[in-house]
Enzyme design. Sequence first.
Site, PDB file in Angstrom:
ATOM      1  N   ASP A  35      35.707  31.463  41.326  1.00 41.21           N
ATOM      2  CA  ASP A  35      35.803  32.434  42.412  1.00 41.21           C
ATOM      3  C   ASP A  35      34.674  32.192  43.402  1.00 41.21           C
ATOM      4  O   ASP A  35      33.669  31.585  43.082  1.00 41.21           O
ATOM      5  CB  ASP A  35      35.632  33.860  41.867  1.00 41.21           C
ATOM      6  CG  ASP A  35      36.903  34.388  41.265  1.00 41.21           C
ATOM      7  OD1 ASP A  35      37.918  33.676  41.299  1.00 41.21           O
ATOM      8  OD2 ASP A  35      36.874  35.524  40.762  1.00 41.21           O
ATOM      9  N   LYS A  57      38.803  34.809  46.140  1.00 40.14           N
ATOM     10  CA  LYS A  57      39.391  35.709  47.114  1.00 40.14           C
ATOM     11  C   LYS A  57      38.260  36.341  47.898  1.00 40.14           C
ATOM     12  O   LYS A  57      37.282  36.785  47.328  1.00 40.14           O
ATOM     13  CB  LYS A  57      40.182  36.800  46.408  1.00 40.14           C
ATOM     14  CG  LYS A  57      41.169  36.239  45.433  1.00 40.14           C
ATOM     15  CD  LYS A  57      41.889  37.333  44.693  1.00 40.14           C
ATOM     16  CE  LYS A  57      42.873  36.732  43.727  1.00 40.14           C
ATOM     17  NZ  LYS A  57      42.491  36.807  42.351  1.00 40.14           N
ATOM     18  N   MET A 172      34.786  47.968  45.075  1.00 39.63           N
ATOM     19  CA  MET A 172      35.678  47.619  46.196  1.00 39.63           C
ATOM     20  C   MET A 172      35.913  48.820  47.097  1.00 39.63           C
ATOM     21  O   MET A 172      37.019  49.030  47.590  1.00 39.63           O
ATOM     22  CB  MET A 172      37.031  47.092  45.660  1.00 39.63           C
ATOM     23  CG  MET A 172      36.901  45.825  44.856  1.00 39.63           C
ATOM     24  SD  MET A 172      38.461  45.253  44.172  1.00 39.63           S
ATOM     25  CE  MET A 172      38.523  46.195  42.667  1.00 39.63           C
TER      26      MET A 172
HETATM   27  N1  SAH Z   1      34.599  41.470  37.783  1.00 37.89           N
HETATM   28  C1  SAH Z   1      33.591  41.972  38.714  1.00 37.89           C
HETATM   29  C2  SAH Z   1      34.178  42.910  39.749  1.00 37.89           C
HETATM   30  C3  SAH Z   1      35.221  42.283  40.646  1.00 37.89           C
HETATM   31  S1  SAH Z   1      35.818  43.387  41.877  1.00 37.89           S
HETATM   32  C4  SAH Z   1      32.476  42.649  37.904  1.00 37.89           C
HETATM   33  O1  SAH Z   1      32.645  42.911  36.708  1.00 37.89           O
HETATM   34  O2  SAH Z   1      31.382  42.874  38.462  1.00 37.89           O
HETATM   35  C5  SAH Z   1      34.713  43.059  43.217  1.00 37.89           C
HETATM   36  C6  SAH Z   1      33.791  44.241  43.405  1.00 37.89           C
HETATM   37  O3  SAH Z   1      32.727  44.177  42.487  1.00 37.89           O
HETATM   38  C7  SAH Z   1      33.121  44.298  44.761  1.00 37.89           C
HETATM   39  O4  SAH Z   1      33.971  44.890  45.722  1.00 37.89           O
HETATM   40  C8  SAH Z   1      31.940  45.184  44.455  1.00 37.89           C
HETATM   41  O5  SAH Z   1      32.332  46.541  44.382  1.00 37.89           O
HETATM   42  C9  SAH Z   1      31.570  44.727  43.056  1.00 37.89           C
HETATM   43  N2  SAH Z   1      30.519  43.686  43.063  1.00 37.89           N
HETATM   44  C10 SAH Z   1      30.619  42.430  42.621  1.00 37.89           C
HETATM   45  N3  SAH Z   1      29.440  41.787  42.731  1.00 37.89           N
HETATM   46  C11 SAH Z   1      28.568  42.666  43.255  1.00 37.89           C
HETATM   47  C12 SAH Z   1      27.192  42.604  43.622  1.00 37.89           C
HETATM   48  N4  SAH Z   1      26.465  41.509  43.452  1.00 37.89           N
HETATM   49  N5  SAH Z   1      26.638  43.724  44.150  1.00 37.89           N
HETATM   50  C13 SAH Z   1      27.327  44.843  44.311  1.00 37.89           C
HETATM   51  N6  SAH Z   1      28.642  44.959  43.997  1.00 37.89           N
HETATM   52  C14 SAH Z   1      29.250  43.886  43.472  1.00 37.89           C
END
Ligand code: SAH
Length: 242
Positions: A35, A57, A172
């Site tokens: 990703d 994405k 998100m």
């Molecule tokens: N699988 C991922 C989440 C994927 S959905 C997990 O477990 O973290 C993508 C969302 O994750 C983003 O819209 C945001 O809300 C959050 N996210 C992912 N990385 C982030 C980061 N470094 N800081 C803050 N939010 C994050």
Amino acid sequence: MSGRVILVGAGPGDPDLVTVAGLKALRAADVIVTDRLVPKGLLEEARGDAEIIEVGKVPRGEFTPQERINEILVEHAMRGKNVVRFKGGDPFVFGRGFEEWQACAAAGIPVDYIPGISSSIAGGGLAGIPITHRGVTQGYIVVSGHVPPGDERCDLDWDHLAASRLSLVIMMGVKYLPQITQRLVAGGRDSQTPAAVVENAGLPQMRLLRSTLGEIAEAAREADIRPPAVTILGEVAGLPVE
Ligand code: SAH
């Protein structure tokens, strides 16, 4: 002989926050299907001859359809390759990781799972906000805010979420933060409830914004908060560090 697919969680952003097992799998992989949100530095751990396929994405941007990602995993594993599917955070937290597992299983491909630290839990923590705290909250709820309350694709019970006194983490949720926070207040959650947004948690450019449920959406707009960001609502978002 068929290869295998390993679903590996990269953690929330800092390359040092991948697991030891995840790093070993990356170093051993023939093919890495990655990703865009994963820490770039980690891909340097791949073997020199490993094939790296970027399928990520970006919100409302270029993306590879999930069906195609599933096919890529199956095709390479069928050729006997050791395939790592590398995803941000944890593969099973809004990561569609289990769809990939199912697609591989349907094709007879063995699958392993190496968890990652999810930004849903660690995003706040990296900015000094605990997800639970004794005497303050006895649990937390993680929801996706990618569709607004009232949208036909949204099946969250917002009244229930408003009534809960648990920490509420919204993933998100940058775009629809105004609708989400208004809906929670309309559902009875106190507009003075502490609220925080953590943008780019674990990365050098991390930003923390603290406010209240009633005012966080406007504050986030003014600060030009962009994805990736997690919003944390509840008493934990207002706890002093000292
Ligand atoms: N699988 C991922 C989440 C994927 S959905 C997990 O477990 O973290 C993508 C969302 O994750 C983003 O819209 C945001 O809300 C959050 N996210 C992912 N990385 C982030 C980061 N470094 N800081 C803050 N939010 C994050």
